[in-house]
Design a protein around this motif. Structure first.
Motif, PDB file in Angstrom:
ATOM      1  N   PRO A 165       0.818  -1.221   0.000  1.00  0.00           N
ATOM      2  CA  PRO A 165       0.000   0.000   0.000  1.00  0.00           C
ATOM      3  C   PRO A 165       0.845   1.263   0.000  1.00  0.00           C
ATOM      4  N   PHE A 166       0.313   2.333  -0.599  1.00  0.00           N
ATOM      5  CA  PHE A 166       1.096   3.563  -0.716  1.00  0.00           C
ATOM      6  C   PHE A 166       1.340   4.208   0.644  1.00  0.00           C
ATOM      7  N   ALA A 167       0.442   3.963   1.619  1.00  0.00           N
ATOM      8  CA  ALA A 167       0.658   4.512   2.965  1.00  0.00           C
ATOM      9  C   ALA A 167       1.928   3.934   3.577  1.00  0.00           C
ATOM     10  N   LEU A 168       2.183   2.677   3.314  1.00  0.00           N
ATOM     11  CA  LEU A 168       3.385   2.027   3.829  1.00  0.00           C
ATOM     12  C   LEU A 168       4.625   2.536   3.094  1.00  0.00           C
ATOM     13  N   ILE A 169       4.471   2.829   1.809  1.00  0.00           N
ATOM     14  CA  ILE A 169       5.590   3.361   1.031  1.00  0.00           C
ATOM     15  C   ILE A 169       6.002   4.737   1.563  1.00  0.00           C
ATOM     16  N   VAL A 170       5.013   5.611   1.788  1.00  0.00           N
ATOM     17  CA  VAL A 170       5.310   6.953   2.300  1.00  0.00           C
ATOM     18  C   VAL A 170       5.924   6.872   3.696  1.00  0.00           C
ATOM     19  N   PHE A 171       5.389   5.970   4.522  1.00  0.00           N
ATOM     20  CA  PHE A 171       5.946   5.797   5.869  1.00  0.00           C
ATOM     21  C   PHE A 171       7.389   5.310   5.799  1.00  0.00           C
ATOM     22  N   GLY A 172       7.645   4.341   4.916  1.00  0.00           N
ATOM     23  CA  GLY A 172       8.993   3.808   4.784  1.00  0.00           C
ATOM     24  C   GLY A 172       9.985   4.859   4.329  1.00  0.00           C
ATOM     25  N   ARG A 173       9.594   5.688   3.363  1.00  0.00           N
ATOM     26  CA  ARG A 173      10.470   6.737   2.881  1.00  0.00           C
ATOM     27  C   ARG A 173      10.703   7.796   3.956  1.00  0.00           C
ATOM     28  N   SER A 174       9.652   8.125   4.714  1.00  0.00           N
ATOM     29  CA  SER A 174       9.781   9.116   5.782  1.00  0.00           C
ATOM     30  C   SER A 174      10.703   8.609   6.877  1.00  0.00           C
ATOM     31  N   LEU A 175      10.508   7.347   7.264  1.00  0.00           N
ATOM     32  CA  LEU A 175      11.329   6.756   8.316  1.00  0.00           C
ATOM     33  C   LEU A 175      12.786   6.664   7.883  1.00  0.00           C
ATOM     34  N   CYS A 176      13.008   6.311   6.615  1.00  0.00           N
ATOM     35  CA  CYS A 176      14.370   6.227   6.090  1.00  0.00           C
ATOM     36  C   CYS A 176      15.052   7.583   6.170  1.00  0.00           C
ATOM     37  N   GLN A 177      14.352   8.629   5.771  1.00  0.00           N
ATOM     38  CA  GLN A 177      14.922   9.974   5.830  1.00  0.00           C
ATOM     39  C   GLN A 177      15.226  10.372   7.272  1.00  0.00           C
ATOM     40  N   LEU A 178      14.306  10.055   8.182  1.00  0.00           N
ATOM     41  CA  LEU A 178      14.505  10.400   9.587  1.00  0.00           C
ATOM     42  C   LEU A 178      15.745   9.717  10.144  1.00  0.00           C
ATOM     43  N   VAL A 179      15.906   8.429   9.864  1.00  0.00           N
ATOM     44  CA  VAL A 179      17.047   7.674  10.392  1.00  0.00           C
ATOM     45  C   VAL A 179      18.357   8.191   9.804  1.00  0.00           C
ATOM     46  N   ILE A 180      18.387   8.405   8.487  1.00  0.00           N
ATOM     47  CA  ILE A 180      19.610   8.874   7.828  1.00  0.00           C
ATOM     48  C   ILE A 180      20.042  10.225   8.398  1.00  0.00           C
ATOM     49  N   LEU A 181      19.103  11.155   8.498  1.00  0.00           N
ATOM     50  CA  LEU A 181      19.450  12.491   8.987  1.00  0.00           C
ATOM     51  C   LEU A 181      19.775  12.485  10.470  1.00  0.00           C
ATOM     52  N   ALA A 182      19.071  11.657  11.249  1.00  0.00           N
ATOM     53  CA  ALA A 182      19.361  11.593  12.680  1.00  0.00           C
ATOM     54  C   ALA A 182      20.768  11.078  12.923  1.00  0.00           C
ATOM     55  N   LEU A 183      21.176  10.074  12.172  1.00  0.00           N
ATOM     56  CA  LEU A 183      22.532   9.539  12.313  1.00  0.00           C
ATOM     57  C   LEU A 183      23.573  10.567  11.884  1.00  0.00           C
ATOM     58  N   TRP A 184      23.308  11.251  10.768  1.00  0.00           N
ATOM     59  CA  TRP A 184      24.256  12.252  10.276  1.00  0.00           C
ATOM     60  C   TRP A 184      24.443  13.372  11.300  1.00  0.00           C
ATOM     61  N   VAL A 185      23.319  13.872  11.813  1.00  0.00           N
ATOM     62  CA  VAL A 185      23.384  14.971  12.789  1.00  0.00           C
ATOM     63  C   VAL A 185      24.057  14.515  14.081  1.00  0.00           C
ATOM     64  N   ALA A 186      23.737  13.308  14.540  1.00  0.00           N
ATOM     65  CA  ALA A 186      24.294  12.807  15.795  1.00  0.00           C
ATOM     66  C   ALA A 186      25.814  12.695  15.739  1.00  0.00           C
ATOM     67  N   PHE A 187      26.329  12.260  14.606  1.00  0.00           N
ATOM     68  CA  PHE A 187      27.770  12.057  14.497  1.00  0.00           C
ATOM     69  C   PHE A 187      28.529  13.304  14.030  1.00  0.00           C
ATOM     70  N   ARG A 188      27.842  14.203  13.330  1.00  0.00           N
ATOM     71  CA  ARG A 188      28.538  15.360  12.772  1.00  0.00           C
ATOM     72  C   ARG A 188      28.282  16.646  13.560  1.00  0.00           C
ATOM     73  N   ARG A 189      27.010  16.979  13.752  1.00  0.00           N
ATOM     74  CA  ARG A 189      26.676  18.256  14.409  1.00  0.00           C
ATOM     75  C   ARG A 189      25.415  18.102  15.251  1.00  0.00           C
ATOM     76  N   PRO A 190      25.550  17.567  16.465  1.00  0.00           N
ATOM     77  CA  PRO A 190      24.385  17.328  17.330  1.00  0.00           C
ATOM     78  C   PRO A 190      23.542  18.568  17.586  1.00  0.00           C
ATOM     79  N   ALA A 191      24.144  19.748  17.521  1.00  0.00           N
ATOM     80  CA  ALA A 191      23.400  20.981  17.784  1.00  0.00           C
ATOM     81  C   ALA A 191      22.269  21.198  16.781  1.00  0.00           C
ATOM     82  N   LEU A 192      22.370  20.547  15.619  1.00  0.00           N
ATOM     83  CA  LEU A 192      21.355  20.735  14.580  1.00  0.00           C
ATOM     84  C   LEU A 192      20.041  20.019  14.892  1.00  0.00           C
ATOM     85  N   PHE A 193      20.016  19.233  15.959  1.00  0.00           N
ATOM     86  CA  PHE A 193      18.755  18.592  16.334  1.00  0.00           C
ATOM     87  C   PHE A 193      17.717  19.642  16.730  1.00  0.00           C
TER      88      PHE A 193
END
Length: 291
Positions: A38-66
């Motif tokens: 279902p497309f709802a699962l696709i949108v959720f998966g893409r949103s979650l992927c973006q959240l995880v990627i950016l959270a990891l990047w910010v955590a390791f590079r510039r935590p202040a950006l949270f």
């Protein structure tokens, strides 16, 4: 505070073309996905992927950006993205591919019409005319010759209008916010917003489908990063037409990967899109040089 950068439409155009390539690759990957997902699962998966990627990047590079003192604006930006994505997929469920694809590119018309009032940008006669001609090229490339007013068409227009608002939000927010902060909050808001729908529509995914969603989410995240950066450097009205680059990219991918032969109207439309994109971004002569 983010350091202000001078307007550079050429560099912004290069970034936006790269973003168009990423988004085309994203859609290409999703075409190999099980159609029962279902497309709802696709949108959720893409949103979650973006959240995880950016959270990891910010955590390791510039935590202040949270955190940002302008978090209410970031939430609004995330909600706009959620609305845009949801109506986008809803329109593709209701309409045929050609018409739904054409409607997504009405975003550029909304941008050009709104830019003088929202950002006080001077679009000029050339940009206005080339944007309209570019839209006509989209109609030809999408083989859409008529527009029937129905719920699906309304969904597509709402998505396009929301996408135009996103462009203005990008231009305004990049003056004070880091791209990672903007995208992190988009991922957070979109993930929370799509979670209920994903739970209701949940279905077991195969390993292959899971990997495809991961790849699509990564490509979409990279495409969004490039898009935000593009509007950090370029004017919204000056870059509007370059979103059309997804059409020739799609024609090329369709031919070499899916053996889809482009019709004459698609080729003419793609040519119009590219030419209009180049003309719209041609550097204006300054008043001083004409003096």
């Amino acid at each position: 505070m983010i350091e202000q950068v001078p307007v550079n439409n050429r560099y912004g155009a290069v970034l936006l073309l790269a973003a168009a390539a990423m988004f085309t690759a994203d859609v290409t990957v999703l075409r190999f996905l099980n159609p029962e997902v279902p497309f709802a699962l696709i949108v959720f998966g893409r949103s979650l992927c973006q959240l995880v990627i950016l959270a990891l990047w910010v955590a390791f590079r510039r935590p202040a950006l949270f955190y940002s003192p302008r978090w209410p604006m970031l939430i609004v930006r995330g909600l706009t993205s959620l609305i845009c994505w949801w109506f986008y997929y809803a329109s593709f469920q209701k309409l045929d591919l050609a018409l739904a694809s054409t409607l997504t590119f009405t975003t550029s018309l909304f941008v050009v019409m709104m830019a003088p009032f929202v950002l006080e940008e001077k679009i000029g006669l050339r940009r206005g005319l080339t944007t309209v001609l570019g839209f006509l090229g989209v109609v030809l490339a999408g083989s859409a010759t008529s527009l029937t007013i129905n719920p699906g068409a309304i969904f597509g227009l709402v998505s396009a209008f929301a996408a135009a608002i996103l462009i203005f939000q990008n231009r305004v927010m990049t003056r004070t916010e880091h791209t990672a902060t903007i995208m992190l909050w988009i991922g957070l808001v979109a993930t929370l917003g799509t979670f209920p729908g994903a739970v209701v529509a949940w279905t077991s995914l195969s390993v292959g489908d899971g990997l495809l969603l991961l790849a699509a989410g990564t490509l979409a995240t990279l495409g969004m990063w490039l898009t935000v950066e593009a509007y950090r450097f370029g004017e919204a009205s000056g870059l509007a037409t370059f979103a059309y680059a997804r059409i020739p990219f799609a024609l090329i991918i369709g031919y070499f990967i899916f053996s889809e032969v482009a019709t004459p109207s698609e080729l003419v439309g793609a040519t119009m899109i590219v030419i209009c994109g180049l003309l719209a971004n041609k550097r204006r002569k300054s008043a001083a040089s004409n003096a």
